[in-house]
Design an enzyme around this catalytic site. Structure first.
Site, PDB file in Angstrom:
ATOM      1  N   ASP A  62     -10.756   2.412  -3.626  1.00 18.99           N
ATOM      2  CA  ASP A  62     -11.449   2.132  -2.223  1.00 18.99           C
ATOM      3  C   ASP A  62     -12.936   2.397  -2.303  1.00 18.99           C
ATOM      4  O   ASP A  62     -13.713   1.836  -1.233  1.00 18.99           O
ATOM      5  CB  ASP A  62     -10.634   3.017  -1.238  1.00 18.99           C
ATOM      6  CG  ASP A  62      -9.613   2.533  -0.506  1.00 18.99           C
ATOM      7  OD1 ASP A  62      -9.173   1.280  -0.614  1.00 18.99           O
ATOM      8  OD2 ASP A  62      -9.013   3.295   0.153  1.00 18.99           O
ATOM      9  N   ASP A  88       0.946  -1.357   0.024  1.00 17.98           N
ATOM     10  CA  ASP A  88      -0.121  -0.065   0.059  1.00 17.98           C
ATOM     11  C   ASP A  88       0.822   1.356  -0.031  1.00 17.98           C
ATOM     12  O   ASP A  88       2.042   1.225   0.066  1.00 17.98           O
ATOM     13  CB  ASP A  88      -0.997   0.121   1.184  1.00 17.98           C
ATOM     14  CG  ASP A  88      -2.188   0.527   1.344  1.00 17.98           C
ATOM     15  OD1 ASP A  88      -2.287   1.448   0.101  1.00 17.98           O
ATOM     16  OD2 ASP A  88      -3.149   0.417   1.966  1.00 17.98           O
TER      17      ASP A  88
HETATM   18  C1  DGJ Z   1      -5.849   1.907   1.752  1.00 18.32           C
HETATM   19  C2  DGJ Z   1      -6.229   0.723   1.070  1.00 18.32           C
HETATM   20  O1  DGJ Z   1      -6.716   1.376  -0.392  1.00 18.32           O
HETATM   21  C3  DGJ Z   1      -7.170  -0.243   1.609  1.00 18.32           C
HETATM   22  O2  DGJ Z   1      -7.589  -1.414   1.066  1.00 18.32           O
HETATM   23  C4  DGJ Z   1      -6.621  -0.693   2.941  1.00 18.32           C
HETATM   24  O3  DGJ Z   1      -5.598  -1.612   2.618  1.00 18.32           O
HETATM   25  C5  DGJ Z   1      -6.238   0.560   3.919  1.00 18.32           C
HETATM   26  N1  DGJ Z   1      -5.299   1.541   2.873  1.00 18.32           N
HETATM   27  C6  DGJ Z   1      -5.469  -0.159   5.090  1.00 18.32           C
HETATM   28  O4  DGJ Z   1      -4.826   1.217   5.634  1.00 18.32           O
END
Ligand code: DGJ
Length: 740
Positions: free
Chosen positions: A559, A489
């Site tokens: 997201d 991430d």
């Molecule tokens: C952002 C990501 O897009 C999510 O899927 C998740 O992994 C969160 N970060 C976790 O902090």
């Protein structure tokens, strides 16, 4: 293939469909003569160029000389505009010399033509494996023209690489700037310029923000310069490096389309200029905002590769070419071509709030969804119970979770196990930051840390010690625990980009060196752990780009997991990127129903992400329909199929696409309609089927009694009866050849 006509000084790069022609004119400057549909006879091509203007000038004795041909006439289409001379179009390369002058003008010296494409040191590029052993790759299918030029005032050599694929309508461009003289500053190092004789195009680009990534925007090319790009240190949610020009406004099947993408994950920029002469000038590459790369004698700089796709068959021609290029020539994890596990991710279900018991209960219930890999997302390491602390401390928080027990629990259920990392970040509340505050980017600029985003800072990946430290910490975890998958991430942009690692005069190198550090870490981990499946992510789709896709098979797309918005995000993303790269999960979001979310998520890599303890029997059944389709058909029809777009949501409030297996025996089509009222497409006309084959149809789980020929389904279409329109927001159609 590449031909050089010595008499005319013309290079012809071509394959069976496209031609690209360059002329070295009498002044040693490169003119772009033509780019487009294949020309079989190029003998008249020199007549097509803009003739030199005749202009008057003063010679060295200050006498008026007139007329004389000039190479800087501003409507000549050129390969590399100069800077600081009459040509005022954006030059792809701008140098500041030791004496302060900006004059940058390259003259032809010689050229080389060879089979294969050159790899780039420390950067992702086409056809080269992670570990580079050869000087050229893919000699069977790619030919390269390397033009070597020299700056007129300094001992700076410019190599322009132009590669043409034999089996795809793709041209690849990049530069190497080699300093053989006194120190210079590179103020701009784009990857390409492309001049076209007409500006009569539409420009398509993909903008947005977190949760609404890659929304297509179309505008007619207008006077002046239109600029898109990122200065966020990553390719960004706000604009994607993929963009294209089209002759027709928005035709999926007709007209010329020229697509662009950059194999890079950092700041980038595309400038599209309609010149006063109605020609088009494109300049594309690393963003020159705060960019200044200092090159001493015998130092050089490689730009990333820019890829150009040409189609005369509308948008889908371009899309399919990019999809094939990404899968066949870019991605290095070949293992994963047919080997994508069905993933369950813990994030949306429990965020940071879990312990061993909760996660084991998640695993037990997720098993009922037929999953193959369980991913423990954020929250398992350091002091991490919320987003305020812990990043940078990559050791298991044993008070919170017994990772060995969790992994064993997965293995007992024949599941693989995956874990989340955010390797490039640090929280001020972490052991790493306490011992090395100077390892955060912007340390000097922002000592009181008032500018925290998600309470975190970006680690200084220009510094090898930092990258090595994170590598070692990650290796410790990956060596000790049996981990099959890593989600990588990146949740903060690079805002303060001062680096304590570089002297004052090299601060303009920080953004690019950061990206090189990211690539180094990712590459070292991929090489050391070839069996681990790495997935990209950046607050959803903030780093969805070809640079990252060189290393990872798929990227978390957004997201935003609700079907309604996801349908559009995935559709637009798929115009430039194959479905196999588009990571998509069914989640518990409230707006759309599970059946709709299943249908949408199937047009991506497919997985689940919610609290499985809360699912009802009915919901399990709704999702298991998706699991069944996934296991039976997804790999053949979606991950390895050919994608055709059927209806663009930008023009109609509906989106539709079909993905057809290579042997045309299997296809899956989806239709999504935003409003519930009327469906425009009574006759759903499909594409990509074999006109001679007959197909069994299954619509939303119901078998259609009759079979239909591919020809009928493509020319007449399938008549959608009312029942399907009224009950669902999506229609999922599975087509199987009658003897499948
Ligand atoms: C952002 C990501 O897009 C999510 O899927 C998740 O992994 C969160 N970060 C976790 O902090």
């Amino acid at each position: 293939m590449i031909h050089y006509n010595q008499e005319q000084n013309v290079f012809h790069l071509f394959n069976k469909d496209i031609s690209y022609l360059i002329h070295v004119n009498g002044f040693g400057r490169l003119e772009t003569l033509y780019f487009g549909e294949k020309l079989n006879d190029v003998s008249d091509i020199l007549n097509a160029r803009t003739l030199y203007t005749e202009c008057t000038y003063l010679d060295k004795k200050m006498s008026l000389v007139t007329p004389t041909p000039s190479y800087f006439y501003p409507d000549t289409l050129v390969e590399i505009s100069s800077h600081g001379i009459f040509d005022k179009r954006d030059a792809p390369i701008v140098i500041q010399h030791e004496n302060g002058s900006y004059l940058t003008d390259f003259e032809y010296v010689k050229h080389k033509i060879y089979h294969g494409i050159k790899p780039l040191d420390g950067m992702p590029c086409l056809d080269a494996p992670l570990e580079r052993k050869e000087s050229l790759y893919n000699k069977e299918n790619v030919d390269t023209l390397e033009i070597i030029l020299k700056d007129i005032t300094a001992n700076v050599i410019l190599h322009e690489y132009l590669s043409v694929y034999r089996d795809k309508n793709i041209i690849v461009k990049s530069f190497k700037i080699e300093n053989k003289g006194k120190r210079i500053k590179l103020l701009r190092a784009f990857s390409m310029q492309l001049d076209l004789p007409s500006s009569d195009y539409y420009f398509h680009h993909f903008h947005g923000t977190q949760w609404v990534e890659r929304q297509e925007e179309i505008n007619k090319i207008y006077d002046g310069t239109q600029e898109i790009g990122s200065t966020r240190g990553r390719s960004s949610h706000q604009e994607n490096p993929f963009c294209f020009l089209s002759k027709e406004r928005n035709s999926l099947t007709d007209g010329e389309v020229i697509g662009f993408n950059l194999i890079y994950s950092g700041n980038w920029e595309m400038r599209v200029t309609k010149t006063p002469y109605d020609s088009l000038h494109l300049a594309y590459g690393i963003n020159d905002d705060d960019f200044c790369f200092s090159l001493g004698r015998n130092e050089s700089f490689d730009t990333p590769q820019a890829v150009i796709s040409y189609s005369k068959d509308g948008i889908d021609g371009m899309s399919q070419t990019f999809h094939r290029l990404i899968k066949e020539n870019l991605q290095t994890d070949k293992e994963r071509e047919h080997n994508r596990p069905l993933i369950f991710n813990s994030w949306e279900g429990c965020l940071f709030t879990f312990d061993t018991k909760v996660i084991k209960s998640y695993i037990d219930d997720a098993c009922k969804l037929g999953i193959e890999l369980f991913v423990l997302d954020d929250g398992w390491f350091g002091k991490r119970d919320n987003d305020k602390s812990g990043l940078g401390d990559w050791f298991v928080n044993e008070k919170k979770i017994n990772l060995h027990e969790v992994i064993e629990h997965c293995h007992e259920r024949k599941l693989k196990f995956g874990i989340w990392f955010e390797p490039e970040m640090v929280n001020p509340d972490s052991d790493l930051f306490r011992s090395h505050p100077e390892w955060a980017l912007g340390y000097e600029e922002n000592k009181d840390w008032s500018h925290l985003e998600r309470n975190q800072l970006v680690l200084d990946f220009t510094n090898d010690d930092v990258v090595d430290n994170i590598f070692e910490q990650m290796c410790k975890i990956l060596d000790e625990y049996d981990i099959d998958y890593v989600k990588w991430d990146h949740n903060r942009i690079l805002a303060e980009h001062f680096t304590a690692n570089l002297p004052a005069e090299k601060q303009g190198e920080a953004y690019h060196r950061y990206v090189l550090g990211y690539y180094r870490l990712l590459s070292q981990l991929r090489i050391r752990y070839p069996e681990i499946f790495f997935e990209g992510c950046s607050s959803g789709g903030g780093r969805f780009d070809l640079g990252t896709l060189y290393y990872v098979p798929q990227i978390w797309t957004s997201d935003e997991t609700d079907g309604a918005s996801r349908a559009y995000i995935q559709y637009y993303t798929s115009l430039g990127y194959p479905l196999s790269t588009i990571s998509s999960h069914v989640s518990a979001s409230a707006q759309t129903t599970y059946p709709t979310k299943v249908d949408i998520a199937l047009f991506g890599t497919y997985g689940y992400e919610m609290n499985p303890n809360k699912l009802s029997e009915r919901e399990f059944a709704e999702m298991n329909r998706g699991t069944e389709i996934y296991h039976k058909y997804h790999d053949k029809a979606i991950l390895n199929g050919t994608l055709y777009h059927l209806s663009n949501p930008l023009d109609h409030d509906e989106m539709s696409m079909i993905s057809v297996s290579q042997d045309q025996s299997l296809a899956i089509a989806v239709y999504y309609e935003k409003s519930n009222i009327v469906m425009r497409m009574d006759y759903w006309k499909l594409k990509g089927l074999n006109p001679k084959k007959r197909y069994h149809l299954n619509l939303n789980g119901v078998d259609v009694p009759e079979t239909y020929s591919g020809e009928h389904l493509m020319k007449v279409g399938y008549y959608l009866r009312d029942i399907f329109r009224r009950q669902n927001k999506t229609i999922l159609l599975i087509l199987k050849e009658s003897n499948y």
